[in-house]
Design an enzyme around this catalytic site. Structure first.
Site, PDB file in Angstrom:
ATOM      1  N   CYS A 135      33.657  34.125  31.164  1.00 56.60           N
ATOM      2  CA  CYS A 135      34.609  34.146  32.283  1.00 56.60           C
ATOM      3  C   CYS A 135      34.058  34.849  33.526  1.00 56.60           C
ATOM      4  CB  CYS A 135      35.919  34.792  31.850  1.00 56.60           C
ATOM      5  SG  CYS A 135      35.697  36.287  30.877  1.00 56.60           S
TER       6      CYS A 135
ATOM      7  N   HIS B 274      39.808  38.682  36.804  1.00 53.36           N
ATOM      8  CA  HIS B 274      38.634  39.549  36.897  1.00 53.36           C
ATOM      9  C   HIS B 274      38.273  39.705  38.380  1.00 53.36           C
ATOM     10  CE1 HIS B 274      38.354  39.279  32.685  1.00 53.36           C
ATOM     11  NE2 HIS B 274      37.303  38.508  32.541  1.00 53.36           N
TER      12      HIS B 274
END
Ligand code: A2P
Length: 331
Positions: A130, A237
């Site tokens: 990710c 994130h």
């Protein structure tokens, strides 16, 4: 458009459920749809496109029926065992685990960045980590233009990246409960520790970023280093990325390059306090970039702040985009 048979493996998990959502939103042409997980959740149901589907237990025989594409997000061990079984049955596996990413026989793909690598798959395609995916969307247009010499990643990663258990650790930790998933409390804390520690002192997550960056950008020699940190944020994130270039650049042109890059939204207006934020990026598929400024300590370099929804672009959406590319080429 040809309709395909599609399976989601790990359908009950954090990424698995988002696969269903993204597949619905993007209206993939699906004929038969299967949801699979472990024996723990076999028999439960999941809703997809308004219809209930019974979760099947994943077994050696799950791919005896004709399945064109399987999206896997059920952990490395499950992928190690079952992806080759599916592939041997002619099913194309798009795998979200780290199991196959560095295998030279397996393409590692971000569709905005290296869609051409899909062509050489042998029925397994890996979805990158990710934190790597969102960085690639930002780095690729800059590498094309100014040739990247070195990258320094510092990440601020959401608990959803650690699955439902990670999410619960933050939710319960905020109520004062002890952690179950992480080695320390994540509430009101930052953990410089994602995945296991390796012999070189880095974590596996950090080395994933280093190695996957080189593979996706087709540059084994690129100098890359990373520090990855889990922060008490549920979704998205955030990454500080320091990039050094071989070639000189003009800031206006660099900003224009980022603005026009596929999958990028530039939010670079510090004067108005506008920059990418986790709370704003949540639920979106784009990669948000801001705080763009020259690194004055080197000849040619830049600092950027990059935020994306780790479960969507960082996992489910990226995999579904790969599936879309495959379906396009099936016509
Ligand atoms: P289950 O719900 O049956 O445990 P997350 O990372 O969010 O925790 O999700 C993990 C996903 O992977 C879940 O859907 C989980 O199913 C699935 N899973 C875990 N182990 C296996 C296994 N051995 N076989 C199939 N699916 C598995």
């Amino acid at each position: 458009m040809k309709k395909i048979n599609l399976a989601v493996v790990g359908a009950t998990g954090m990424v698995g459920r988002t696969f269903l959502k993204v597949l619905e939103e993007r209206q993939l042409p699906i004929e038969n749809f299967y949801v699979m997980a472990s024996s723990r959740s076999a028999g439960s149901t999941l809703t997809f496109n308004g219809k209930e589907y019974v979760v099947e237990e994943l077994t050696e025989h799950s791919f005896d029926k004709p399945i064109d594409i399987a999206l896997f997000s059920a952990g490395g061990g499950t992928s190690e065992k079952f992806a080759p079984i599916a592939a041997a049955h002619g099913c194309i596996v798009i795998d979200n685990s780290s199991q196959w990413r560095m295998d030279p026989e397996v393409p590692l793909v971000v569709p905005e960045v290296n869609p051409e690598d899909i062509a050489w798959h042998k029925n397994i395609i890996a979805n990158p980590n990710c934190s790597t995916i969102q960085a690639m969307v930002a780095l690729k247009p800059l590498d094309d233009k100014y040739k990247i010499k070195r990258v320094v990643y510092s990440t601020y990663q959401a608990v959803s990246g650690a699955g439902l258990a990670g999410w619960k650790d933050l939710e319960n930790g905020l109520k004062g409960e002890a952690p179950k998933k992480f080695p320390h409390p994540i509430a009101n804390n930052c953990l410089p520790h994602i995945d296991v520690f390796l012999d070189n002192g880095y974590t596996k997550e950090e080395m994933k970023m280093v190695n996957e960056t080189r593979k996706i950008l087709h540059n084994d020699q690129m100098r890359v280093t990373a520090t990855t940190v889990r922060v008490p944020v549920f979704d998205c994130h955030s990454e500080s990325i320091n990039i050094e270039f071989e070639k000189p650049f003009e800031m206006d042109e660099l900003l224009e390059t980022l603005k026009n890059a596929p999958g990028v939204v530039l939010q670079n207006n510090s004067a108005e306090n506008e920059y990418p934020l986790a709370v704003d990026a949540a639920g979106h598929d784009e990669v948000f970039i801001g705080r763009v400024r020259r690194d004055e300590s080197v000849e040619s370099g830049v600092n950027i702040w990059v935020v994306a929804d780790n479960i969507r672009k960082g996992a489910a959406t990226n995999a579904v985009q790969i599936a879309e590319e495959i379906i396009k080429n099936m016509q």
